[in-house]
Design an enzyme around this catalytic site. Structure first.
Site, PDB file in Angstrom:
ATOM      1  N   HIS A 122       0.850  -1.196   0.000  1.00 26.59           N
ATOM      2  CA  HIS A 122       0.000   0.000   0.000  1.00 26.59           C
ATOM      3  C   HIS A 122       0.882   1.241   0.000  1.00 26.59           C
ATOM      4  CE1 HIS A 122      -3.468   2.568   0.612  1.00 26.59           C
ATOM      5  NE2 HIS A 122      -2.667   3.286   1.398  1.00 26.59           N
TER       6      HIS A 122
ATOM      7  N   HIS B  67      -1.529   3.827  -8.448  1.00 21.82           N
ATOM      8  CA  HIS B  67      -1.902   3.003  -9.600  1.00 21.82           C
ATOM      9  C   HIS B  67      -1.518   3.708 -10.884  1.00 21.82           C
ATOM     10  CE1 HIS B  67      -5.383   5.445  -8.422  1.00 21.82           C
ATOM     11  NE2 HIS B  67      -5.699   5.519  -9.710  1.00 21.82           N
TER      12      HIS B  67
HETATM   13  P1  5GP Z   1      -7.975   7.601 -10.286  1.00 20.21           P
HETATM   14  O1  5GP Z   1      -9.174   8.469 -10.560  1.00 20.21           O
HETATM   15  O2  5GP Z   1      -7.705   7.489  -8.805  1.00 20.21           O
HETATM   16  O3  5GP Z   1      -6.770   7.919 -11.086  1.00 20.21           O
HETATM   17  O4  5GP Z   1      -8.391   6.154 -10.814  1.00 20.21           O
HETATM   18  C1  5GP Z   1      -9.194   5.292 -10.101  1.00 20.21           C
HETATM   19  C2  5GP Z   1      -9.763   4.314 -11.108  1.00 20.21           C
HETATM   20  O5  5GP Z   1     -10.278   3.198 -10.410  1.00 20.21           O
HETATM   21  C3  5GP Z   1     -10.927   4.898 -11.922  1.00 20.21           C
HETATM   22  O6  5GP Z   1     -10.584   4.871 -13.308  1.00 20.21           O
HETATM   23  C4  5GP Z   1     -12.103   3.979 -11.587  1.00 20.21           C
HETATM   24  O7  5GP Z   1     -12.916   3.701 -12.690  1.00 20.21           O
HETATM   25  C5  5GP Z   1     -11.411   2.735 -11.066  1.00 20.21           C
HETATM   26  N1  5GP Z   1     -12.185   2.000 -10.080  1.00 20.21           N
HETATM   27  C6  5GP Z   1     -12.810   2.517  -8.987  1.00 20.21           C
HETATM   28  N2  5GP Z   1     -13.388   1.530  -8.280  1.00 20.21           N
HETATM   29  C7  5GP Z   1     -13.112   0.372  -8.939  1.00 20.21           C
HETATM   30  C8  5GP Z   1     -13.450  -0.993  -8.687  1.00 20.21           C
HETATM   31  O8  5GP Z   1     -14.105  -1.355  -7.700  1.00 20.21           O
HETATM   32  N3  5GP Z   1     -12.997  -1.913  -9.570  1.00 20.21           N
HETATM   33  C9  5GP Z   1     -12.261  -1.564 -10.682  1.00 20.21           C
HETATM   34  N4  5GP Z   1     -11.884  -2.550 -11.500  1.00 20.21           N
HETATM   35  N5  5GP Z   1     -11.925  -0.283 -10.940  1.00 20.21           N
HETATM   36  C10 5GP Z   1     -12.347   0.662 -10.081  1.00 20.21           C
HETATM   37 ZN    ZN Z   2      -4.057   0.031  -0.636  1.00 21.72          ZN
END
Ligand code: 5GP
Ligand code: ZN
Length: 115
Positions: free
Chosen positions: A48, A101
């Protein structure tokens, strides 16, 4: 080390289902639930780490492993013409899940260009 309140830690542990595309000792990768392109994979370290901002000498090996995985996944997904790797960081960067990520986005000619 996992964070019990973290969505991606729960996905890594298998407590929340995901569509896995790659896994090794250091890295887990799965399809984004809300894909922005034909290929949209999230690559996460099994440690993490909250964001790019939390990368330090003690955990940066996980980042290197993520990028080794990205190259493998891109080949496996057939992204021969290229792709984009994005990591949103913090509030202004638009980060919504506070576990580091890398988005792999591809499978189409990407037009929006910020940098
Ligand atoms: P960020 O906005 O933090 O860069 O990206 C987070 C990503 O995680 C988003 O593109 C969103 O669609 C994805 N995401 C959020 N919750 C979940 C989930 O429960 N499963 C999957 N596979 N993707 C998720
Ligand atoms: Zn985490």
């Amino acid at each position: 080390m996992k964070d019990q309140n973290c969505l991606f830690c729960k996905i890594i542990e298998g407590d929340i289902p995901s569509s896995k595309v790659y896994e090794d000792e250091y890295v887990y990768a799965f399809r984004d639930i809300n894909p922005q392109a034909p290929v949209h994979v999230l690559v996460v370290p099994k440690e993490h780490i909250a964001s790019v901002d939390a990368v330090d000498p003690g955990n940066s090996a996980y980042v290197a492993k993520c990028f080794e995985a990205i190259a493998k996944i891109a080949k496996a997904e057939g992204l021969v013409s290229g792709y984009r790797v994005i990591s949103n960081c913090g509030e202004d960067g638009g980060q919504t899940v506070m576990h580091l990520h890398f988005h792999i986005i591809g499978g189409v000619k990407l037009s929006e260009k910020i940098v």
